[in-house]
Design a protein around this motif. Structure first.
Motif, PDB file in Angstrom:
ATOM      1  N   ARG A 195      71.872  72.890   8.979  1.00  0.00           N
ATOM      2  CA  ARG A 195      71.693  71.832   9.971  1.00  0.00           C
ATOM      3  C   ARG A 195      70.368  72.111  10.683  1.00  0.00           C
ATOM      4  NH1 ARG A 195      76.949  71.645  13.594  1.00  0.00           N
ATOM      5  NH2 ARG A 195      75.640  70.102  14.644  1.00  0.00           N
ATOM      6  N   VAL A 196      69.403  71.221  10.504  1.00  0.00           N
ATOM      7  CA  VAL A 196      68.030  71.465  10.957  1.00  0.00           C
ATOM      8  C   VAL A 196      67.668  70.528  12.097  1.00  0.00           C
ATOM      9  CG1 VAL A 196      65.605  71.550  10.270  1.00  0.00           C
ATOM     10  CG2 VAL A 196      67.387  72.202   8.627  1.00  0.00           C
ATOM     11  N   LYS A 197      67.062  71.113  13.130  1.00  0.00           N
ATOM     12  CA  LYS A 197      66.457  70.342  14.214  1.00  0.00           C
ATOM     13  C   LYS A 197      64.989  70.744  14.324  1.00  0.00           C
ATOM     14  CE  LYS A 197      70.729  70.174  16.942  1.00  0.00           C
ATOM     15  NZ  LYS A 197      71.365  70.522  18.238  1.00  0.00           N
ATOM     16  N   ILE A 198      64.115  69.753  14.523  1.00  0.00           N
ATOM     17  CA  ILE A 198      62.683  70.007  14.704  1.00  0.00           C
ATOM     18  C   ILE A 198      62.266  69.513  16.081  1.00  0.00           C
ATOM     19  CG2 ILE A 198      60.350  69.547  13.869  1.00  0.00           C
ATOM     20  CD1 ILE A 198      61.424  69.099  11.125  1.00  0.00           C
ATOM     21  N   ILE A 199      61.600  70.379  16.826  1.00  0.00           N
ATOM     22  CA  ILE A 199      61.043  69.999  18.126  1.00  0.00           C
ATOM     23  C   ILE A 199      59.531  69.862  17.964  1.00  0.00           C
ATOM     24  CG2 ILE A 199      60.762  70.632  20.545  1.00  0.00           C
ATOM     25  CD1 ILE A 199      63.281  72.349  20.293  1.00  0.00           C
ATOM     26  N   GLU A 200      59.010  68.668  18.220  1.00  0.00           N
ATOM     27  CA  GLU A 200      57.581  68.386  18.042  1.00  0.00           C
ATOM     28  C   GLU A 200      57.048  67.704  19.291  1.00  0.00           C
ATOM     29  OE1 GLU A 200      53.850  67.766  17.288  1.00  0.00           O
ATOM     30  OE2 GLU A 200      55.060  69.004  15.933  1.00  0.00           O
ATOM     31  N   ALA A 201      55.885  68.173  19.771  1.00  0.00           N
ATOM     32  CA  ALA A 201      55.340  67.679  21.039  1.00  0.00           C
ATOM     33  C   ALA A 201      54.672  66.315  20.914  1.00  0.00           C
ATOM     34  CB  ALA A 201      54.344  68.698  21.601  1.00  0.00           C
ATOM     35  N   GLU A 202      54.108  65.992  19.752  1.00  0.00           N
ATOM     36  CA  GLU A 202      53.365  64.737  19.597  1.00  0.00           C
ATOM     37  C   GLU A 202      54.274  63.639  19.075  1.00  0.00           C
ATOM     38  OE1 GLU A 202      49.890  65.194  17.258  1.00  0.00           O
ATOM     39  OE2 GLU A 202      49.093  66.871  18.441  1.00  0.00           O
ATOM     40  N   ALA A 203      54.314  62.517  19.800  1.00  0.00           N
ATOM     41  CA  ALA A 203      55.195  61.404  19.432  1.00  0.00           C
ATOM     42  C   ALA A 203      54.830  60.816  18.071  1.00  0.00           C
ATOM     43  CB  ALA A 203      55.137  60.324  20.515  1.00  0.00           C
ATOM     44  N   ALA A 204      53.539  60.688  17.788  1.00  0.00           N
ATOM     45  CA  ALA A 204      53.123  60.109  16.505  1.00  0.00           C
ATOM     46  C   ALA A 204      53.563  60.993  15.344  1.00  0.00           C
ATOM     47  CB  ALA A 204      51.608  59.924  16.501  1.00  0.00           C
ATOM     48  N   ARG A 205      53.480  62.299  15.529  1.00  0.00           N
ATOM     49  CA  ARG A 205      53.910  63.210  14.468  1.00  0.00           C
ATOM     50  C   ARG A 205      55.433  63.123  14.283  1.00  0.00           C
ATOM     51  NH1 ARG A 205      52.122  65.584   9.833  1.00  0.00           N
ATOM     52  NH2 ARG A 205      53.339  67.466   9.392  1.00  0.00           N
ATOM     53  N   CYS A 206      56.167  62.910  15.370  1.00  0.00           N
ATOM     54  CA  CYS A 206      57.617  62.759  15.271  1.00  0.00           C
ATOM     55  C   CYS A 206      57.978  61.549  14.416  1.00  0.00           C
ATOM     56  CB  CYS A 206      58.233  62.612  16.664  1.00  0.00           C
ATOM     57  SG  CYS A 206      58.272  64.142  17.623  1.00  0.00           S
ATOM     58  N   GLU A 207      57.257  60.464  14.595  1.00  0.00           N
ATOM     59  CA  GLU A 207      57.508  59.267  13.791  1.00  0.00           C
ATOM     60  C   GLU A 207      57.264  59.555  12.311  1.00  0.00           C
ATOM     61  OE1 GLU A 207      55.257  55.998  15.240  1.00  0.00           O
ATOM     62  OE2 GLU A 207      56.116  56.068  17.261  1.00  0.00           O
ATOM     63  N   TYR A 208      56.199  60.299  12.027  1.00  0.00           N
ATOM     64  CA  TYR A 208      55.905  60.647  10.625  1.00  0.00           C
ATOM     65  C   TYR A 208      57.002  61.544  10.058  1.00  0.00           C
ATOM     66  CZ  TYR A 208      53.582  62.663   6.565  1.00  0.00           C
ATOM     67  OH  TYR A 208      53.288  63.082   5.289  1.00  0.00           O
ATOM     68  N   LEU A 209      57.428  62.537  10.829  1.00  0.00           N
ATOM     69  CA  LEU A 209      58.484  63.441  10.358  1.00  0.00           C
ATOM     70  C   LEU A 209      59.771  62.670  10.063  1.00  0.00           C
ATOM     71  CD1 LEU A 209      57.984  66.411  12.861  1.00  0.00           C
ATOM     72  CD2 LEU A 209      57.444  66.427  10.426  1.00  0.00           C
ATOM     73  N   THR A 210      60.100  61.734  10.923  1.00  0.00           N
ATOM     74  CA  THR A 210      61.301  60.923  10.732  1.00  0.00           C
ATOM     75  C   THR A 210      61.238  60.149   9.423  1.00  0.00           C
ATOM     76  OG1 THR A 210      61.541  60.700  13.127  1.00  0.00           O
ATOM     77  CG2 THR A 210      62.757  59.151  11.765  1.00  0.00           C
ATOM     78  N   SER A 211      60.039  59.684   9.071  1.00  0.00           N
ATOM     79  CA  SER A 211      59.886  58.920   7.824  1.00  0.00           C
ATOM     80  C   SER A 211      59.945  59.808   6.583  1.00  0.00           C
ATOM     81  CB  SER A 211      58.562  58.150   7.837  1.00  0.00           C
ATOM     82  OG  SER A 211      57.452  59.044   7.747  1.00  0.00           O
ATOM     83  N   LEU A 214      61.838  62.793   6.370  1.00  0.00           N
ATOM     84  CA  LEU A 214      63.047  63.617   6.291  1.00  0.00           C
ATOM     85  C   LEU A 214      64.298  62.745   6.352  1.00  0.00           C
ATOM     86  CD1 LEU A 214      61.886  66.427   8.752  1.00  0.00           C
ATOM     87  CD2 LEU A 214      62.192  66.679   6.275  1.00  0.00           C
ATOM     88  N   PRO A 215      65.395  63.201   5.759  1.00  0.00           N
ATOM     89  CA  PRO A 215      66.633  62.422   5.802  1.00  0.00           C
ATOM     90  C   PRO A 215      67.188  62.316   7.215  1.00  0.00           C
ATOM     91  CG  PRO A 215      67.023  64.588   4.854  1.00  0.00           C
ATOM     92  CD  PRO A 215      65.543  64.446   4.981  1.00  0.00           C
ATOM     93  N   GLY A 216      68.082  61.368   7.403  1.00  0.00           N
ATOM     94  CA  GLY A 216      68.580  61.062   8.741  1.00  0.00           C
ATOM     95  C   GLY A 216      69.321  62.193   9.406  1.00  0.00           C
ATOM     96  N   HIS A 217      69.936  63.101   8.631  1.00  0.00           N
ATOM     97  CA  HIS A 217      70.708  64.181   9.262  1.00  0.00           C
ATOM     98  C   HIS A 217      69.821  65.303   9.795  1.00  0.00           C
ATOM     99  CE1 HIS A 217      70.389  65.517   5.005  1.00  0.00           C
ATOM    100  NE2 HIS A 217      70.286  66.714   5.550  1.00  0.00           N
ATOM    101  N   VAL A 218      68.510  65.266   9.516  1.00  0.00           N
ATOM    102  CA  VAL A 218      67.576  66.205  10.144  1.00  0.00           C
ATOM    103  C   VAL A 218      67.110  65.591  11.456  1.00  0.00           C
ATOM    104  CG1 VAL A 218      65.362  67.395   9.955  1.00  0.00           C
ATOM    105  CG2 VAL A 218      66.821  67.155   7.938  1.00  0.00           C
ATOM    106  N   LEU A 219      67.441  66.232  12.563  1.00  0.00           N
ATOM    107  CA  LEU A 219      67.159  65.682  13.889  1.00  0.00           C
ATOM    108  C   LEU A 219      65.747  66.048  14.324  1.00  0.00           C
ATOM    109  CD1 LEU A 219      68.294  64.151  16.320  1.00  0.00           C
ATOM    110  CD2 LEU A 219      69.156  66.333  17.198  1.00  0.00           C
ATOM    111  N   VAL A 220      64.922  65.028  14.616  1.00  0.00           N
ATOM    112  CA  VAL A 220      63.548  65.235  15.076  1.00  0.00           C
ATOM    113  C   VAL A 220      63.500  64.909  16.564  1.00  0.00           C
ATOM    114  CG1 VAL A 220      61.137  64.565  14.830  1.00  0.00           C
ATOM    115  CG2 VAL A 220      62.614  64.676  12.801  1.00  0.00           C
ATOM    116  N   LEU A 221      63.084  65.878  17.370  1.00  0.00           N
ATOM    117  CA  LEU A 221      63.064  65.732  18.823  1.00  0.00           C
ATOM    118  C   LEU A 221      61.640  65.768  19.336  1.00  0.00           C
ATOM    119  CD1 LEU A 221      65.872  68.373  19.420  1.00  0.00           C
ATOM    120  CD2 LEU A 221      66.174  65.901  19.590  1.00  0.00           C
ATOM    121  N   ASN A 222      61.283  64.809  20.174  1.00  0.00           N
ATOM    122  CA  ASN A 222      59.972  64.794  20.807  1.00  0.00           C
ATOM    123  C   ASN A 222      60.077  65.532  22.145  1.00  0.00           C
ATOM    124  OD1 ASN A 222      57.872  62.318  22.414  1.00  0.00           O
ATOM    125  ND2 ASN A 222      57.274  64.202  21.397  1.00  0.00           N
TER     126      ASN A 222
END
Length: 467
Positions: A260-276, A278-286
């Motif tokens: 179960r993977v969570k990613i914490i990323e400071a840049e909002a634009a990079r978060c949008e790219y990561l979301t696109s 990675l699969p939905g069960h990987v949680l990307v947090l800004n």
């Protein structure tokens, strides 16, 4: 050897430091004269300011007499074009390029002599991801390094109370762990002043809690070796990655099925790219990975492994220290500055990982003399382990046909394992003093100091009459 290094960044600096210490003639090319001045003040090398894809700059750097080009500039395009010019214009024998893109793998037609003429592609992000993946598979280990096509592994582990071998001397090994063949090649112990000291490793050496132990064994015995030195950790199932850069994204892609993977990323634009990506069960947090409230909300206390993988050393260190204090079972920090890595390794941060040192081993295998198959830097570059192939016979070789105790190894150097034969007949041998090395044996050697490398290389060089 005459070696040209393109790029004086972190990787280029680490490569230059490693190669200069082995008495190679090094020239570094970079567009920033200030970086070159700083390197020249620290190391015995030559700097050339300019663009490495220009033939005139390469010529000034001595390309006409160079044996090797290592292109590790920030841009893939620069490195690829530089290798092409080095081959077509200057006929430099060996050309290595750092390439981040996954579109240019080793062995592809684009990398051939009719393409960009790259002999070896080095990708730091891929090397780091592979390295971290092994540590996730064996959460008790500090390092897991493979030799002889994965048949032998060198494991670094911190001994803790409860392991069958802890508190006992090495000579008791056959009684305590009778089914496993292993060789202790080095032990590092912290003295009363907090300084790591290497302990003489022989049959009378007692393994104490807190020791950093390096062990060679057949890869199939890794689990048993770890169990002998510490209690087994639970598998890694919950992972938080601080930093959604190239390494963080690659790692999340590999772990998405098992953890179960969570990613914490400071840049909002990079978060949008990561979301696109990675699969939905990987949680990307800004958010900020050093934000205590955020870590608490995301249940960092239930995390099996927290990894600080941003491009900022201080953020990685602080995020890992905070996560550890809040209950994360194990933390790993990516640290570029070697001084920082030495400072925090073995403290509250379980593993301090230097990106440059994970790449150095791949590069060094191309620089070594003799028939060297693999080289790894240990303890952030202080020690090394290498795999050399014994060639020739007793007349043409200094090692073939000789017992281990007849080989003039530098003090502290150990032959820890031999791999003999091929295919189904392959044997992993933990040698003793009377073991005789045969031609074509793969010999795994531990060196406590880098300056001993040349002496060991010379031992594995056959004489001129060998054909």
């Amino acid at each position: 050897m005459n070696i040209i290094i393109l790029g004086a960044g972190r990787v280029g600096e680490s490569v230059a430091e490693s190669l200069v210490s082995e008495r190679n003639d090094i020239t570094v090319i970079d567009t920033d004269p200030r970086r070159l001045v700083a390197l020249q003040e620290r190391f015995d090398l030559r700097g050339v300011a300019g663009n490495g894809i220009q033939p005139s700059v390469l010529r000034e750097a001595g390309a006409e007499d160079a044996d090797m080009l290592i292109a590790c500039a920030p841009n893939d395009e620069t490195n690829l074009v530089c290798c092409k010019i080095a081959h077509d214009v200057f006929n430099i024998t060996t050309r290595i390029a750092r390439v981040r893109s996954e579109e240019f793998p080793n062995g592809s037609e684009l990398m051939g002599k009719s393409g960009f003429a790259v002999d070896q592609v080095i990708c730091p992000e891929e090397s780091l991801t592979t390295y971290i993946r092994k540590l996730i598979n064996y959460p008790e280990a500090l390092q897991v390094l493979e030799f002889a096509g994965g048949k032998v592994s060198l494991i670094a582990v911190r001994a803790i109370t409860g392991g069958p071998m802890v508190g006992h001397v090495i000579s008791e090994l056959p009684t305590l762990v009778p089914e496993v063949e292993m060789r202790f090649v080095a032990i590092y112990r912290t003295d009363e002043l907090g300084v790591d000291q290497q302990v003489i490793c022989n049959g009378s050496t007692r393994i104490e809690p807190g020791d950093e132990v390096f062990v060679l064994a057949a890869t199939s015995w890794i689990r048993q070796v770890l169990d002998a030195l510490r209690l087994r950790d639970q598998p890694v199932r919950r992972v938080i990655i601080a930093g959604g850069g190239r390494v963080g994204l690659r790692l999340a892609r590999q772990l998405k099925k098992d953890c179960r993977v969570k990613i914490i990323e400071a840049e909002a634009a990079r978060c949008e790219y990561l979301t696109s990506q990675l699969p939905g069960h990987v949680l990307v947090l800004n958010g900020d990975s050093t934000d205590e409230d955020l870590l608490q909300v995301e249940n960092v206390s239930e995390c099996d492994l927290f990894m600080g993988l941003t491009s900022d050393d201080e953020d990685n260190i602080m995020a890992c220290l905070l996560a550890k204090r809040m209950g994360a079972r194990r933390v790993l920090a990516l640290i570029n500055r070697s001084a920082y890595a030495d400072l925090v390794q073995g403290s509250q941060i379980d593993i301090a990982l230097s990106p440059a040192h994970t790449v150095i081993g791949e590069l060094l295998a191309f620089v070594r003399r003799g028939d060297v198959e693999a080289v790894y830097s240990l303890r952030r570059g202080a020690a090394e382990a290498l795999e050399a192939v014994a060639r020739g016979d007793r007349k043409t070789s200094k090692v073939v046909g000789r017992r281990i105790d007849e080989i003039p190894l530098p003090p502290g150097t150990q032959i820890g394992a031999l791999v003999r034969g091929e295919g189904d007949d392959t044997q992993v041998i933990i040698p003793h003093h009377d073991t005789v090395i045969q031609s074509n044996d793969h010999v795994i050697v531990f060196l406590p100091r880098k300056r001993m490398v040349r002496e060991v290389e010379k031992l594995f060089q056959v004489s001129a009459i060998f054909f």
